[in-house]
Motif scaffolding. Structure first.
Motif, PDB file in Angstrom:
ATOM      1  N   ILE A  52      -0.542  -2.909   4.703  1.00 49.21           N
ATOM      2  CA  ILE A  52      -0.441  -3.503   3.371  1.00 49.21           C
ATOM      3  C   ILE A  52       0.738  -2.903   2.610  1.00 49.21           C
ATOM      4  O   ILE A  52       1.477  -3.609   1.917  1.00 49.21           O
ATOM      5  CB  ILE A  52      -1.766  -3.329   2.598  1.00 49.21           C
ATOM      6  CG1 ILE A  52      -2.842  -4.214   3.196  1.00 49.21           C
ATOM      7  CG2 ILE A  52      -1.587  -3.648   1.119  1.00 49.21           C
ATOM      8  CD1 ILE A  52      -4.202  -4.033   2.584  1.00 49.21           C
ATOM      9  N   GLU A  53       0.931  -1.601   2.730  1.00 45.91           N
ATOM     10  CA  GLU A  53       2.075  -0.961   2.064  1.00 45.91           C
ATOM     11  C   GLU A  53       3.400  -1.492   2.594  1.00 45.91           C
ATOM     12  O   GLU A  53       4.340  -1.707   1.831  1.00 45.91           O
ATOM     13  CB  GLU A  53       2.021   0.557   2.263  1.00 45.91           C
ATOM     14  CG  GLU A  53       1.037   1.246   1.372  1.00 45.91           C
ATOM     15  CD  GLU A  53       1.438   1.201  -0.089  1.00 45.91           C
ATOM     16  OE1 GLU A  53       2.632   1.360  -0.392  1.00 45.91           O
ATOM     17  OE2 GLU A  53       0.549   0.989  -0.916  1.00 45.91           O
ATOM     18  N   GLY A  54       3.480  -1.729   3.900  1.00 43.57           N
ATOM     19  CA  GLY A  54       4.713  -2.269   4.473  1.00 43.57           C
ATOM     20  C   GLY A  54       5.032  -3.654   3.949  1.00 43.57           C
ATOM     21  O   GLY A  54       6.177  -3.954   3.581  1.00 43.57           O
ATOM     22  N   VAL A  55       4.021  -4.497   3.871  1.00 43.36           N
ATOM     23  CA  VAL A  55       4.231  -5.846   3.336  1.00 43.36           C
ATOM     24  C   VAL A  55       4.581  -5.775   1.850  1.00 43.36           C
ATOM     25  O   VAL A  55       5.418  -6.539   1.352  1.00 43.36           O
ATOM     26  CB  VAL A  55       2.974  -6.713   3.577  1.00 43.36           C
ATOM     27  CG1 VAL A  55       3.052  -8.024   2.849  1.00 43.36           C
ATOM     28  CG2 VAL A  55       2.781  -6.942   5.057  1.00 43.36           C
ATOM     29  N   THR A  56       3.982  -4.830   1.137  1.00 42.27           N
ATOM     30  CA  THR A  56       4.280  -4.665  -0.286  1.00 42.27           C
ATOM     31  C   THR A  56       5.724  -4.250  -0.502  1.00 42.27           C
ATOM     32  O   THR A  56       6.405  -4.792  -1.384  1.00 42.27           O
ATOM     33  CB  THR A  56       3.337  -3.623  -0.905  1.00 42.27           C
ATOM     34  OG1 THR A  56       1.993  -4.038  -0.684  1.00 42.27           O
ATOM     35  CG2 THR A  56       3.591  -3.457  -2.381  1.00 42.27           C
ATOM     36  N   PHE A  57       6.217  -3.308   0.276  1.00 39.35           N
ATOM     37  CA  PHE A  57       7.614  -2.894   0.132  1.00 39.35           C
ATOM     38  C   PHE A  57       8.557  -4.039   0.471  1.00 39.35           C
ATOM     39  O   PHE A  57       9.582  -4.225  -0.185  1.00 39.35           O
ATOM     40  CB  PHE A  57       7.914  -1.674   1.000  1.00 39.35           C
ATOM     41  CG  PHE A  57       7.316  -0.406   0.483  1.00 39.35           C
ATOM     42  CD1 PHE A  57       7.273  -0.136  -0.863  1.00 39.35           C
ATOM     43  CD2 PHE A  57       6.797   0.534   1.359  1.00 39.35           C
ATOM     44  CE1 PHE A  57       6.719   1.030  -1.349  1.00 39.35           C
ATOM     45  CE2 PHE A  57       6.241   1.702   0.886  1.00 39.35           C
ATOM     46  CZ  PHE A  57       6.200   1.949  -0.472  1.00 39.35           C
ATOM     47  N   PHE A  58       8.222  -4.831   1.471  1.00 39.10           N
ATOM     48  CA  PHE A  58       9.046  -5.987   1.822  1.00 39.10           C
ATOM     49  C   PHE A  58       9.081  -6.990   0.674  1.00 39.10           C
ATOM     50  O   PHE A  58      10.137  -7.519   0.325  1.00 39.10           O
ATOM     51  CB  PHE A  58       8.517  -6.641   3.099  1.00 39.10           C
ATOM     52  CG  PHE A  58       9.307  -7.828   3.531  1.00 39.10           C
ATOM     53  CD1 PHE A  58      10.583  -7.683   4.043  1.00 39.10           C
ATOM     54  CD2 PHE A  58       8.785  -9.103   3.416  1.00 39.10           C
ATOM     55  CE1 PHE A  58      11.325  -8.778   4.434  1.00 39.10           C
ATOM     56  CE2 PHE A  58       9.515 -10.204   3.812  1.00 39.10           C
ATOM     57  CZ  PHE A  58      10.786 -10.041   4.320  1.00 39.10           C
ATOM     58  N   ALA A  59       7.920  -7.254   0.067  1.00 36.11           N
ATOM     59  CA  ALA A  59       7.858  -8.195  -1.055  1.00 36.11           C
ATOM     60  C   ALA A  59       8.623  -7.668  -2.266  1.00 36.11           C
ATOM     61  O   ALA A  59       9.281  -8.440  -2.971  1.00 36.11           O
ATOM     62  CB  ALA A  59       6.403  -8.469  -1.423  1.00 36.11           C
ATOM     63  N   ALA A  84      -4.223   0.114   5.529  1.00 34.32           N
ATOM     64  CA  ALA A  84      -3.531   0.450   4.284  1.00 34.32           C
ATOM     65  C   ALA A  84      -2.025   0.582   4.515  1.00 34.32           C
ATOM     66  O   ALA A  84      -1.222   0.165   3.664  1.00 34.32           O
ATOM     67  CB  ALA A  84      -4.094   1.740   3.701  1.00 34.32           C
ATOM     68  N   ALA A  85      -1.630   1.127   5.650  1.00 34.64           N
ATOM     69  CA  ALA A  85      -0.202   1.242   5.957  1.00 34.64           C
ATOM     70  C   ALA A  85       0.445  -0.125   6.143  1.00 34.64           C
ATOM     71  O   ALA A  85       1.582  -0.352   5.706  1.00 34.64           O
ATOM     72  CB  ALA A  85      -0.010   2.098   7.214  1.00 34.64           C
ATOM     73  N   GLY A 120      -1.640  -7.022  -6.307  1.00 34.42           N
ATOM     74  CA  GLY A 120      -2.254  -7.508  -5.073  1.00 34.42           C
ATOM     75  C   GLY A 120      -2.424  -6.403  -4.046  1.00 34.42           C
ATOM     76  O   GLY A 120      -3.456  -6.305  -3.384  1.00 34.42           O
ATOM     77  N   ALA A 121      -1.412  -5.562  -3.901  1.00 34.23           N
ATOM     78  CA  ALA A 121      -1.506  -4.448  -2.949  1.00 34.23           C
ATOM     79  C   ALA A 121      -2.558  -3.441  -3.389  1.00 34.23           C
ATOM     80  O   ALA A 121      -3.331  -2.936  -2.558  1.00 34.23           O
ATOM     81  CB  ALA A 121      -0.150  -3.773  -2.812  1.00 34.23           C
ATOM     82  N   ALA A 122      -2.615  -3.154  -4.680  1.00 33.20           N
ATOM     83  CA  ALA A 122      -3.615  -2.206  -5.178  1.00 33.20           C
ATOM     84  C   ALA A 122      -5.030  -2.735  -4.965  1.00 33.20           C
ATOM     85  O   ALA A 122      -5.933  -1.979  -4.563  1.00 33.20           O
ATOM     86  CB  ALA A 122      -3.377  -1.925  -6.659  1.00 33.20           C
ATOM     87  N   TYR A 123      -5.205  -4.034  -5.197  1.00 25.51           N
ATOM     88  CA  TYR A 123      -6.530  -4.630  -4.980  1.00 25.51           C
ATOM     89  C   TYR A 123      -6.915  -4.575  -3.507  1.00 25.51           C
ATOM     90  O   TYR A 123      -8.051  -4.241  -3.161  1.00 25.51           O
ATOM     91  CB  TYR A 123      -6.545  -6.076  -5.487  1.00 25.51           C
ATOM     92  CG  TYR A 123      -7.853  -6.776  -5.245  1.00 25.51           C
ATOM     93  CD1 TYR A 123      -8.957  -6.512  -6.038  1.00 25.51           C
ATOM     94  CD2 TYR A 123      -7.988  -7.687  -4.208  1.00 25.51           C
ATOM     95  CE1 TYR A 123     -10.162  -7.144  -5.811  1.00 25.51           C
ATOM     96  CE2 TYR A 123      -9.188  -8.327  -3.975  1.00 25.51           C
ATOM     97  CZ  TYR A 123     -10.273  -8.051  -4.779  1.00 25.51           C
ATOM     98  OH  TYR A 123     -11.471  -8.674  -4.541  1.00 25.51           O
ATOM     99  N   GLY A 124      -5.968  -4.896  -2.628  1.00 31.51           N
ATOM    100  CA  GLY A 124      -6.267  -4.880  -1.192  1.00 31.51           C
ATOM    101  C   GLY A 124      -6.602  -3.499  -0.667  1.00 31.51           C
ATOM    102  O   GLY A 124      -7.565  -3.319   0.086  1.00 31.51           O
ATOM    103  N   ILE A 125      -5.827  -2.504  -1.058  1.00 30.00           N
ATOM    104  CA  ILE A 125      -6.080  -1.137  -0.580  1.00 30.00           C
ATOM    105  C   ILE A 125      -7.377  -0.598  -1.172  1.00 30.00           C
ATOM    106  O   ILE A 125      -8.143   0.105  -0.491  1.00 30.00           O
ATOM    107  CB  ILE A 125      -4.876  -0.239  -0.896  1.00 30.00           C
ATOM    108  CG1 ILE A 125      -3.685  -0.670  -0.040  1.00 30.00           C
ATOM    109  CG2 ILE A 125      -5.197   1.230  -0.644  1.00 30.00           C
ATOM    110  CD1 ILE A 125      -2.399   0.044  -0.358  1.00 30.00           C
ATOM    111  N   ALA A 126      -7.674  -0.928  -2.439  1.00 25.96           N
ATOM    112  CA  ALA A 126      -8.936  -0.479  -3.042  1.00 25.96           C
ATOM    113  C   ALA A 126     -10.133  -1.114  -2.335  1.00 25.96           C
ATOM    114  O   ALA A 126     -11.159  -0.451  -2.104  1.00 25.96           O
ATOM    115  CB  ALA A 126      -8.955  -0.821  -4.524  1.00 25.96           C
TER     116      ALA A 126
END
Length: 127
Positions: A109-116, A106-107, A72-78
């Motif tokens: 999204i990365e923060g939410v990804t690390f939290f998840a 992008a930052a 999901g994070a990769a799709y969002g950042i792409a």
């Protein structure tokens, strides 16, 4: 058409973490949650019979939910990157502000990804 697929993957990831798919019904039916006292045949103590074992399904559910988070994070950042590059090509005079907005998004999204990911790993170790 894409929305149902994304929602389906999210529901599948949540379903995998609950161990409803991978739990062994025979092992769950044979184990008793509380041990009986030796003196009285029908009495039940409040102490656990044995510490709970970590089943292999916990690892599989955590791996599946982690994969869903990363995809999901990769799709969002792409998607953010491709849209930003298209907009910079259309309007080169605002490329600086588009680039700044892209990096901030992008930052986040990365923060939410690390939290998840931390939540996924905590679900593995603290059941």
């Amino acid at each position: 058409m894409k929305m149902w697929w994304i929602v389906g993957v999210m529901i599948f990831g949540n379903f995998m973490t609950t161990e409803a798919v991978w739990a062994d019904p025979l092992a769950a039916a044979s184990g008793e949650p509380f041990s009986q006292q030796a003196g009285s045949p029908g009495a039940v103590s409040l102490s656990p019979a044995s510490p709970p074992e970590t089943h292999w399904s916990s690892y599989l559910g955590t791996a599946a939910s982690t994969a869903v988070v990363i995809l999901g994070a990769a799709y969002g950042i792409a998607k953010i990157g491709s849209t930003a590059v298209e907009n910079m090509a259309r309007q080169p005079e605002v490329a600086g502000s588009i680039n700044t907005a892209m990096v901030v998004s992008a930052a986040l999204i990365e923060g939410v990804t690390f939290f998840a990911l931390i939540i996924c790993l905590l679900s593995l170790f603290y059941k």
